[in-house]
Design an enzyme around this catalytic site. Structure first.
Site, PDB file in Angstrom:
ATOM      1  N   HIS A 176      89.148  41.631  38.199  1.00  0.00           N
ATOM      2  CA  HIS A 176      89.044  42.967  37.623  1.00  0.00           C
ATOM      3  C   HIS A 176      87.569  43.320  37.470  1.00  0.00           C
ATOM      4  O   HIS A 176      86.708  42.439  37.396  1.00  0.00           O
ATOM      5  CB  HIS A 176      89.741  43.016  36.275  1.00  0.00           C
ATOM      6  CG  HIS A 176      91.232  42.910  36.371  1.00  0.00           C
ATOM      7  ND1 HIS A 176      92.066  43.414  35.404  1.00  0.00           N
ATOM      8  CD2 HIS A 176      92.037  42.357  37.311  1.00  0.00           C
ATOM      9  CE1 HIS A 176      93.319  43.182  35.748  1.00  0.00           C
ATOM     10  NE2 HIS A 176      93.325  42.529  36.897  1.00  0.00           N
ATOM     11  N   GLU A 224      85.748  44.357  34.988  1.00  0.00           N
ATOM     12  CA  GLU A 224      85.098  43.768  33.816  1.00  0.00           C
ATOM     13  C   GLU A 224      84.807  42.288  34.036  1.00  0.00           C
ATOM     14  O   GLU A 224      83.719  41.803  33.721  1.00  0.00           O
ATOM     15  CB  GLU A 224      85.980  43.916  32.565  1.00  0.00           C
ATOM     16  CG  GLU A 224      86.292  45.326  32.172  1.00  0.00           C
ATOM     17  CD  GLU A 224      87.594  45.858  32.758  1.00  0.00           C
ATOM     18  OE1 GLU A 224      88.259  46.652  32.075  1.00  0.00           O
ATOM     19  OE2 GLU A 224      87.962  45.474  33.894  1.00  0.00           O
ATOM     20  N   CYS A 259      92.222  45.995  30.296  1.00  0.00           N
ATOM     21  CA  CYS A 259      93.581  45.472  30.204  1.00  0.00           C
ATOM     22  C   CYS A 259      93.590  44.232  29.306  1.00  0.00           C
ATOM     23  O   CYS A 259      92.542  43.774  28.832  1.00  0.00           O
ATOM     24  CB  CYS A 259      94.108  45.128  31.592  1.00  0.00           C
ATOM     25  SG  CYS A 259      93.327  43.652  32.298  1.00  0.00           S
ATOM     26  N   CYS A 307      91.265  41.364  30.528  1.00  0.00           N
ATOM     27  CA  CYS A 307      89.847  41.678  30.371  1.00  0.00           C
ATOM     28  C   CYS A 307      89.417  41.668  28.907  1.00  0.00           C
ATOM     29  O   CYS A 307      88.282  41.313  28.604  1.00  0.00           O
ATOM     30  CB  CYS A 307      89.525  43.003  31.039  1.00  0.00           C
ATOM     31  SG  CYS A 307      89.722  42.897  32.839  1.00  0.00           S
TER      32      CYS A 307
END
Length: 179
Positions: free
Chosen positions: A70, A72, A102, A105
């Site tokens: 992801h 992040e 999410c 993260c």
């Protein structure tokens, strides 16, 4: 944008809010380039307290064939490599991301030592527009506050929603495990 529109767990000055919204807007505008290169519809950047860019990364789940890539997580990994540490706390870093982090993260952010998080589109809208599963995140704002992590969200959400809509309408993959 007014402070009443902002999702937050701590007070913020109008100046800081405006600066964060400008950074989020710039990330949103840059995101189409990353999407064209096969990245997912999220982009994250990490800055220090002097405004120096430390790391920037897009979501690369599909491109990298790895569920934890992801934006992040990718940006945090880059920052840790650049600063040669697993603990980013001494650097007083700020994470800017085009959408609310999410569940995965949030854990990565908490354990990384990031001090402040700014995000664009709230998870509810991300899920409505894309169908992504953002995960179960009970009381995350309060939990971050307990750990000294400030959060400010819903910054420039319309441009972010437009990018997510563009991503979906152009047939890009909505990645989630089959159940």
């Amino acid at each position: 944008m007014t402070n009443s529109d902002i999702i937050s767990n701590a007070p913020i000055s109008s100046e800081e809010l405006q600066q964060a919204a400008q950074i989020i807007t710039a990330l949103q505008e840059e995101l189409k380039t990353y999407i064209a290169q096969g990245s997912g519809p999220f982009l994250a950047a990490i800055y220090d307290d002097k405004g120096t860019l430390i790391a920037k990364a897009a979501n690369s789940v599909v491109k990298g064939k790895c569920s934890h890539k992801h934006a992040e997580m990718n940006a945090i990994k880059q920052a840790e490599e650049k600063l040669n540490t697993f603990d980013l706390a001494p650097y007083n870093l700020r994470l800017y991301v085009t959408a609310e982090p999410c569940l995965m993260c949030l854990g990565g952010i908490m354990w990384s030592g990031i001090k402040t998080v700014y995000f664009g589109v709230p998870s509810k809208r991300v899920e409505e527009i894309t169908g992504f599963d953002e995960g179960f995140k009970p009381s995350w704002l309060e939990e971050f506050n307990k750990r000294g992590i400030r959060v400010y969200g819903n910054l420039a959400p319309q441009i972010g929603e437009d990018i997510l809509t563009f991503y979906v309408k152009n047939g890009h993959p909505i990645y989630k495990p089959s159940r």
